[in-house]
Design a protein around this motif. Structure first.
Motif, PDB file in Angstrom:
ATOM      1  N   ILE A 173       0.838  -1.198   0.000  1.00 45.22           N
ATOM      2  CA  ILE A 173       0.000   0.000   0.000  1.00 45.22           C
ATOM      3  C   ILE A 173       0.875   1.251   0.000  1.00 45.22           C
ATOM      4  O   ILE A 173       2.095   1.167   0.022  1.00 45.22           O
ATOM      5  N   GLY A 174       0.247   2.381  -0.038  1.00 47.04           N
ATOM      6  CA  GLY A 174       0.980   3.649   0.026  1.00 47.04           C
ATOM      7  C   GLY A 174       0.900   4.458  -1.253  1.00 47.04           C
ATOM      8  O   GLY A 174       1.417   5.559  -1.315  1.00 47.04           O
TER       9      GLY A 174
ATOM     10  N   GLU B 157       3.914   1.469  10.097  1.00 45.98           N
ATOM     11  CA  GLU B 157       3.577   2.859   9.801  1.00 45.98           C
ATOM     12  C   GLU B 157       4.315   3.804  10.748  1.00 45.98           C
ATOM     13  O   GLU B 157       4.836   4.844  10.332  1.00 45.98           O
TER      14      GLU B 157
ATOM     15  N   ASP C  46      -4.226   4.689   2.968  1.00 41.46           N
ATOM     16  CA  ASP C  46      -2.928   5.360   2.836  1.00 41.46           C
ATOM     17  C   ASP C  46      -2.883   6.729   3.492  1.00 41.46           C
ATOM     18  O   ASP C  46      -1.821   7.218   3.828  1.00 41.46           O
TER      19      ASP C  46
ATOM     20  N   ILE D  15       5.947   1.404   4.853  1.00 38.71           N
ATOM     21  CA  ILE D  15       4.657   0.900   4.378  1.00 38.71           C
ATOM     22  C   ILE D  15       3.932   1.933   3.526  1.00 38.71           C
ATOM     23  O   ILE D  15       3.345   1.590   2.501  1.00 38.71           O
ATOM     24  N   LEU D  16       3.988   3.203   3.907  1.00 36.68           N
ATOM     25  CA  LEU D  16       3.270   4.212   3.128  1.00 36.68           C
ATOM     26  C   LEU D  16       4.198   4.958   2.180  1.00 36.68           C
ATOM     27  O   LEU D  16       3.835   5.239   1.046  1.00 36.68           O
ATOM     28  N   MET D  17       5.396   5.293   2.639  1.00 36.64           N
ATOM     29  CA  MET D  17       6.335   6.021   1.788  1.00 36.64           C
ATOM     30  C   MET D  17       7.074   5.025   0.903  1.00 36.64           C
ATOM     31  O   MET D  17       7.143   3.840   1.213  1.00 36.64           O
TER      32      MET D  17
ATOM     33  N   HIS E 278      -0.856   7.780  -0.630  1.00 33.67           N
ATOM     34  CA  HIS E 278      -0.473   8.513   0.578  1.00 33.67           C
ATOM     35  C   HIS E 278      -0.358  10.004   0.255  1.00 33.67           C
ATOM     36  O   HIS E 278       0.382  10.391  -0.636  1.00 33.67           O
TER      37      HIS E 278
ATOM     38  N   PHE F  32      -7.567   0.513   6.767  1.00 31.29           N
ATOM     39  CA  PHE F  32      -6.174   0.119   7.007  1.00 31.29           C
ATOM     40  C   PHE F  32      -6.125  -1.176   7.815  1.00 31.29           C
ATOM     41  O   PHE F  32      -5.360  -2.087   7.497  1.00 31.29           O
TER      42      PHE F  32
END
Lengths: 408, 161
Positions: A58-59, B105, A407, B123-125, A62, A374
């Motif tokens: 995921i991401g 995260e 995200d 995880i997000l970046m 974001h 999430f």
């Protein structure tokens, strides 16, 4: 059972043998696959057509919403809360507004609470309608999209009528709501509440006994109640596994304890169970809307505190005090006493929480959104294991994740 | 419930009960709480108290665990304060499976290293991102356009530049 879940990206080693005499094949599902409801990438190890390992990546959506909220003043941060779960903005607003109000120690008037409930339920309906339409189209029922978006558009029209905005309404704010109802809004809502039950019958006529839909969802994506609890699933994912947990009943907020409705549950634990839960929830939402509309109390829609909310426009012309308050509020904003608070509300997807930390200044120190999607995405591997790759579409669909929410 | 010798401080903030524990005892405390009925980890996150003058903070990073007992509907927030570069704390993943992504995260956004986590990656970046965006000393706005030359320079770790 839990130790094998989410061990990170585990790619099949070259030559790893499957149960059917062939090699395991690693494929990339998404991120731009239409059935992922956004940009979700799944790394899937296939044995023939069966899923042996699955790793969500995921991401891709974001946008740093939590960081942005820290850079905005308390009343401005409402705008970013709209945008994480973009299918249910007023419910996101509500979580943030309740958290800030709790820190400020204020209570909104009854009419504001009733309007918040109306907007929350309309949003829940809109969000379930999008889910039903898109999931239907993925499972071969392409009529669903047309039917569901017809009613969703009526809801968006109502959003526009009451707040001037169709999607990102920012309608619910700390201290109350943005505007009072108009006669036209009440008329539209009344008509909607009268026609919606027969529309839900229509959706059910298309899907509930449809043999194709049933064979693609019954027994697919099993998530037993114990696993759902352990993995932290909330919302229809948890209720679809037979656990009667709904924050509107379990930990009521905004006066939900005054409405008569049932928690929708299903013991089937599969994709079909989650579908039944959402359909039932739509019917219950209409019931709540009817009660809220019939008993809509009169009175103010905002708290009477000039330090938090601006004075009415008329007052600015006659009162110096009002001009000062107005000026202070729009240049400096208001301060919130130091402390931290967590408030959870039930969105269409599950527990949508907001954890707010104040350091006593004009901007939040930290705003954390506990996104239902999430957490609900983590049981995906458990649900998709040993199913066909085509069933993954049904499983991702009924998990109903919004990737903006995942995200943030 | 939490053993008395583990709780450093207790309090209530805007109606929410909280308890502070020493970072070294966090796993033991969470395990005791889980056995005492708090079986759901609602969320796990971090607060950066850099230049926070609202009170005297024991350390810069506060790691927060929100726990819930779904039978009694009781909630408890466990807080612990850590420092260091990078700050280390024991993972709660083996107690609460949802902590897996929450810890990833928190690592991604704050650079908190969770020891014994099975797969502590961003995880997000993007995987090659430099810096931890939710730290208070990470600038907001003014990021250079992605895929431009400046971006490449900006996203190069100091030791490699």
């Amino acid at each position: 059972m839990t130790a094998e879940i989410g061990q990170g990206i585990t790619v099949a080693k070259t030559g790893e043998q499957g149960a059917f005499g062939g090699e395991l094949l690693t494929i990339n599902f998404g991120p731009h696959h239409p059935s992922t409801h956004g940009v979700l990438r799944l790394i899937v190890d296939l044995d023939g057509e069966q899923v042996r390992r699955l790793t969500p990546v995921i991401g891709y959506l974001h946008t740093g919403i939590e960081k942005q909220a820290e850079a905005l003043r308390w009343q401005q941060a409402v705008v970013v809360t709209d945008r994480h779960d973009y299918l249910s903005p007023p419910i996101n607003n509500l979580a943030y507004a309740l958290a800030v109000e709790k820190l400020l120690g204020v209570e909104v008037p009854p009419r504001a609470n009733a309007l918040r409930v109306i907007m929350s339920e309309l949003t829940r309906l809109a969000s379930h309608l999008v889910w039903l339409g898109t999931s239907g189209i993925e499972l071969g029922a392409s009529t669903m999209l047309m039917y569901c978006f017809r009613e969703r558009d009526t809801i968006l029209d109502m959003n526009e009528e009451i707040s001037g905005f169709r999607m990102h309404t920012s309608y619910i704010r700390p201290g109350g709501v943005m505007a009072d109802t108009t006669p036209r809004f009440l008329e539209m809502l009344d008509k909607f509440v009268r026609t919606m039950p027969s529309n839900i019958d229509e959706y059910e006529a298309l899907l509930t006994m449809n043999p194709i839909f049933r064979s693609r969802t019954i027994g697919i994506g099993m998530l037993p109640a114990e696993d759902a609890k352990v993995l932290g699933a909330t919302g229809p994912m948890l209720r679809g596994s037979g656990v009667a947990w709904d924050l509107r009943k379990s930990m009521p907020y905004s006066g939900y304890e005054n409405y008569d409705f049932e928690i929708a549950t299903s013991d089937m634990c599969d994709c079909y169970g989650r579908y039944l839960v959402r359909i039932k929830e739509m019917r219950e939402a209409v019931k709540i809307l009817r009660q809220a509309l019939d008993r809509l109390p009169d009175g103010p829609i905002n708290i009477d505190d000039r330090k938090v909310l601006p004075p009415p426009r008329e007052e600015l012309e006659t009162s110096m005090e009002a001009v000062i308050h107005h000026f202070k509020l729009f240049t400096e904003g208001y301060t919130v006493p130091p402390g931290d608070v967590y408030v959870a509300v039930e969105s269409g997807r599950g527990e949508n929480g907001c954890y707010v930390v104040s350091d006593g200044t004009h901007k939040p120190r930290r705003v954390k959104f506990r996104a239902a999607s999430f957490v609900n995405l983590q049981p995906l591997e458990r649900m998709a294991m040993n199913h066909m790759v085509a069933d993954m579409v049904a499983i991702i669909g009924t998990a109903d994740t919004v990737l903006g929410d995942v995200d943030r | 419930m939490i053993p008395e010798n583990l709780a450093v401080e207790r309090g209530v903030s805007a109606g929410d009960a909280w308890v502070t524990v020493e970072p070294a005892n966090i796993h033991e405390a969470l395990s005791a709480l889980k056995d005492g009925g708090f079986r759901l980890l609602v969320f796990l996150t971090c607060v950066d108290h850099l230049a926070d003058s609202s009170k005297e903070w024991p350390a810069r990073y506060e790691v927060v665990y929100q726990l819930r007992d779904m039978e009694t509907r009781e909630q408890l927030r466990v807080r612990t304060f850590i420092d260091g570069d990078p700050p280390h704390i024991e993972s709660a993943y083996d107690l609460f499976p949802p902590a897996n992504w929450d810890e990833r995260e928190t690592y991604d956004m704050f650079g908190i290293v969770f020891d014994n986590h099975p797969d502590l990656t961003r995880i997000l970046m993007p995987d090659d991102w430099v810096g931890h965006p939710l730290r208070r000393d990470y600038p907001v706005g003014g990021e250079v356009v992605e895929f431009s030359e400046e971006h490449e320079r900006w996203q190069t770790a100091p030791e490699k530049a």
